[in-house]
Scaffold this motif. Sequence first.
Motif, PDB file in Angstrom:
ATOM      1  N   MET A 398       0.834  -1.204   0.000  1.00 43.63           N
ATOM      2  CA  MET A 398       0.000   0.000   0.000  1.00 43.63           C
ATOM      3  C   MET A 398       0.869   1.255   0.000  1.00 43.63           C
ATOM      4  O   MET A 398       0.524   2.267  -0.616  1.00 43.63           O
ATOM      5  N   GLY A 399       2.023   1.192   0.678  1.00 41.67           N
ATOM      6  CA  GLY A 399       2.956   2.306   0.628  1.00 41.67           C
ATOM      7  C   GLY A 399       3.480   2.522  -0.788  1.00 41.67           C
ATOM      8  O   GLY A 399       3.682   3.667  -1.220  1.00 41.67           O
ATOM      9  N   HIS A 400       3.688   1.429  -1.495  1.00 41.45           N
ATOM     10  CA  HIS A 400       4.135   1.527  -2.890  1.00 41.45           C
ATOM     11  C   HIS A 400       3.034   2.129  -3.780  1.00 41.45           C
ATOM     12  O   HIS A 400       3.319   2.971  -4.643  1.00 41.45           O
ATOM     13  N   LEU A 401       1.797   1.709  -3.559  1.00 40.47           N
ATOM     14  CA  LEU A 401       0.692   2.207  -4.386  1.00 40.47           C
ATOM     15  C   LEU A 401       0.376   3.672  -4.118  1.00 40.47           C
ATOM     16  O   LEU A 401      -0.303   4.315  -4.923  1.00 40.47           O
ATOM     17  N   GLN A 402       0.849   4.210  -3.003  1.00 43.75           N
ATOM     18  CA  GLN A 402       0.654   5.639  -2.752  1.00 43.75           C
ATOM     19  C   GLN A 402       1.315   6.486  -3.833  1.00 43.75           C
ATOM     20  O   GLN A 402       0.944   7.649  -4.044  1.00 43.75           O
ATOM     21  N   GLY A 403       2.302   5.907  -4.540  1.00 44.61           N
ATOM     22  CA  GLY A 403       2.941   6.623  -5.643  1.00 44.61           C
ATOM     23  C   GLY A 403       2.019   6.852  -6.822  1.00 44.61           C
ATOM     24  O   GLY A 403       2.338   7.652  -7.720  1.00 44.61           O
ATOM     25  N   LEU A 404       0.857   6.159  -6.840  1.00 47.11           N
ATOM     26  CA  LEU A 404      -0.119   6.359  -7.910  1.00 47.11           C
ATOM     27  C   LEU A 404      -1.055   7.529  -7.617  1.00 47.11           C
ATOM     28  O   LEU A 404      -1.963   7.811  -8.390  1.00 47.11           O
ATOM     29  N   CYS A 405      -0.851   8.183  -6.489  1.00 41.75           N
ATOM     30  CA  CYS A 405      -1.658   9.345  -6.103  1.00 41.75           C
ATOM     31  C   CYS A 405      -0.820  10.612  -6.250  1.00 41.75           C
ATOM     32  O   CYS A 405       0.413  10.570  -6.248  1.00 41.75           O
ATOM     33  N   GLY A 406      -1.472  11.729  -6.329  1.00 43.50           N
ATOM     34  CA  GLY A 406      -0.763  13.002  -6.387  1.00 43.50           C
ATOM     35  C   GLY A 406      -0.519  13.482  -7.801  1.00 43.50           C
ATOM     36  O   GLY A 406      -0.817  12.802  -8.781  1.00 43.50           O
ATOM     37  N   PRO A 407       0.080  14.673  -7.926  1.00 43.78           N
ATOM     38  CA  PRO A 407       0.281  15.281  -9.255  1.00 43.78           C
ATOM     39  C   PRO A 407       1.243  14.510 -10.152  1.00 43.78           C
ATOM     40  O   PRO A 407       1.167  14.598 -11.370  1.00 43.78           O
ATOM     41  N   SER A 414      -5.146   2.564 -12.325  1.00 47.33           N
ATOM     42  CA  SER A 414      -6.177   1.792 -11.617  1.00 47.33           C
ATOM     43  C   SER A 414      -5.528   0.515 -11.101  1.00 47.33           C
ATOM     44  O   SER A 414      -4.510   0.060 -11.630  1.00 47.33           O
ATOM     45  N   VAL A 415      -6.125  -0.063 -10.076  1.00 45.56           N
ATOM     46  CA  VAL A 415      -5.535  -1.219  -9.404  1.00 45.56           C
ATOM     47  C   VAL A 415      -6.594  -2.297  -9.229  1.00 45.56           C
ATOM     48  O   VAL A 415      -7.745  -2.002  -8.880  1.00 45.56           O
ATOM     49  N   HIS A 431      -5.646   7.450   0.541  1.00 49.87           N
ATOM     50  CA  HIS A 431      -6.230   8.783   0.669  1.00 49.87           C
ATOM     51  C   HIS A 431      -6.229   9.536  -0.663  1.00 49.87           C
ATOM     52  O   HIS A 431      -5.832  10.699  -0.762  1.00 49.87           O
ATOM     53  N   CYS A 432      -6.645   8.833  -1.698  1.00 48.43           N
ATOM     54  CA  CYS A 432      -6.899   9.477  -2.986  1.00 48.43           C
ATOM     55  C   CYS A 432      -7.897   8.599  -3.731  1.00 48.43           C
ATOM     56  O   CYS A 432      -7.895   7.376  -3.554  1.00 48.43           O
ATOM     57  N   PRO A 433      -8.752   9.178  -4.548  1.00 44.35           N
ATOM     58  CA  PRO A 433      -9.810   8.392  -5.214  1.00 44.35           C
ATOM     59  C   PRO A 433      -9.294   7.583  -6.400  1.00 44.35           C
ATOM     60  O   PRO A 433      -9.843   7.627  -7.497  1.00 44.35           O
ATOM     61  N   LEU A 434      -8.219   6.846  -6.186  1.00 37.79           N
ATOM     62  CA  LEU A 434      -7.679   5.969  -7.217  1.00 37.79           C
ATOM     63  C   LEU A 434      -8.645   4.812  -7.449  1.00 37.79           C
ATOM     64  O   LEU A 434      -9.057   4.147  -6.492  1.00 37.79           O
ATOM     65  N   PRO A 435      -9.043   4.532  -8.692  1.00 38.81           N
ATOM     66  CA  PRO A 435      -9.938   3.389  -8.926  1.00 38.81           C
ATOM     67  C   PRO A 435      -9.284   2.082  -8.468  1.00 38.81           C
ATOM     68  O   PRO A 435      -8.207   1.719  -8.952  1.00 38.81           O
ATOM     69  N   MET A 436      -9.921   1.420  -7.537  1.00 37.77           N
ATOM     70  CA  MET A 436      -9.392   0.162  -7.008  1.00 37.77           C
ATOM     71  C   MET A 436     -10.520  -0.862  -6.941  1.00 37.77           C
ATOM     72  O   MET A 436     -11.647  -0.538  -6.576  1.00 37.77           O
TER      73      MET A 436
END
Length: 530
Positions: A398-407, A414-415, A431-436
């Motif tokens: 999940m820490g790695h997938l946080q890189g898919l959030c932000g500018p 999507s995951v 804490h971002c609306p990434l499609p999962m």
Amino acid sequence: METAREGGGKRGPPVRLRKRKPGLERPVPGSVAGRGVGIFGESIYLCLFTVVFRLLNCFLVQTSFVPDEYWQSLEVAHHMVFNYGYLTWEWAEGLRSPLYPLLFAGIYKVLALLSKDDVLLLIWLPRVVQALLAALADVKLYSFVKRLDNTDTARWVYFCQLSSWFTWYCCTRTLSNTMETVLTTFALCSYPVEGAKMGSSRGCLLLVALAFLVRPTALVPWAPLLLRLFWKEPRKQHLLLSHCAPVGLLALGSSAILDRVFFGKWTVVPLNFLQFNVLHNLAAFYGSHPWHWYVSQGFPAVLGPHLPFFVHGCLRAPKRHRFFLLVVLWTVAVYSALSHKEFRFLSPLLPLCMVFCGHSLATLTRWRKPAVAFLLVSNLLPALYMGLVHQRGALDVMGHLQGLCGPSAPPQASVFMLMPCHSTPHYSHLHCPLPMRFLQCPPDLTGRTDYLDEADLFYADPLRWLQEEFAGNSAVLPSHLVFFSVLEQDISPFLFSNGYEKTATFFHTHLPQGRIGSYIYVYKRHPKPL
């Protein structure tokens, strides 16, 4: 000025005695005044040490345990405050009280108002709060034993509580069982006990009611304790009308209003919980164990190295403690009658068990030092291994997938979690609306025996399931797939044909079992050029 002379023999010169000013008398060692200062100082240092210890405990637990520590607390709180996320089927059916998630929702709301809702704060602040509550419960347990027995026994009970590997492993997690344990310990400190100096039946009842609302199973260990309280009370009518009735009405009334606001309809969560888990036994959908599991595996594993000291303490503790042993045996017996069993369900019993372990150490005068060394070493190893190594991949990924959030995130990311359902946290750790998306596994509430959830259908034939799910529609393929290493070989044709490449690997466990692998893989899709 007063004078005094030595008696007998030759008289010496007069000895002048100074008059003390009122209010400046020096307390005699061992007097009440002297003890008061010592107790006050001891309490301060005890609290400070316990808080520091539990905060260290909090940050040295970096693994996942069970899905409920996220999906029944943090995910619900995130949905409450930020209006996106996923609520599991229990919340649609009204099986869980929003009371516990509301604690973390308050934290999230304050962070949002201050514009400090960073994902790391969302992850760690709830755990810090839980660690502080656990520290307060440790101090309360010490105070309870001190008024029940003596300071020496209380210190050894406190040592046993802090050295327990399972308490270390669980007490800072955001589990409703953890809060149930904290409230049970608080209630014990207010429980009126014969021969003790303090106790408040009303305060005890309030805490028991709160524990019951957080998790209705709290009533199981407290049923014999409350019956004993009623039996020993000479003014039974006064107890019922002045204490039980007001506390019960307040608890049920406030719970009903809270549930009405959260669910949008009138519902009785404890009744729904009872019907699902006991009357219909639908909890067995998530696993069942033989009746003796708590005795043969659960209780020995949870107590761990403390088990022989618990047995010895049961034999050496005063007779007035036998009722606490009866509470432990009663609770284990009731839980053994239910099909679905878990280690964490025994958490509220650990403080009572530590009382007997402390009595054991208090009486082991000759073998005390070897016993203390044994408990420290034998609990330290599993505490560190379980807290830092076992099942850490679910959080690391999940820490790695946080890189898919932000500018700086890649566009249209999507995951899809191709894992046993709820294997990882969800939006509370992004804490971002990434499609999962993840594989669903709600139980069939109609009771069909041939029912298979989405996860079962997937694992029956993973390659075929993926090919049918995304047949002829490459546009809806997720940009990232996350799955355990045991699945890689089965779905490798799908990965190759759709341009997926492994981009990250995370260790998860040395003990892979079934659908759970030793590693978690992250595959990223690189679409082939047209």
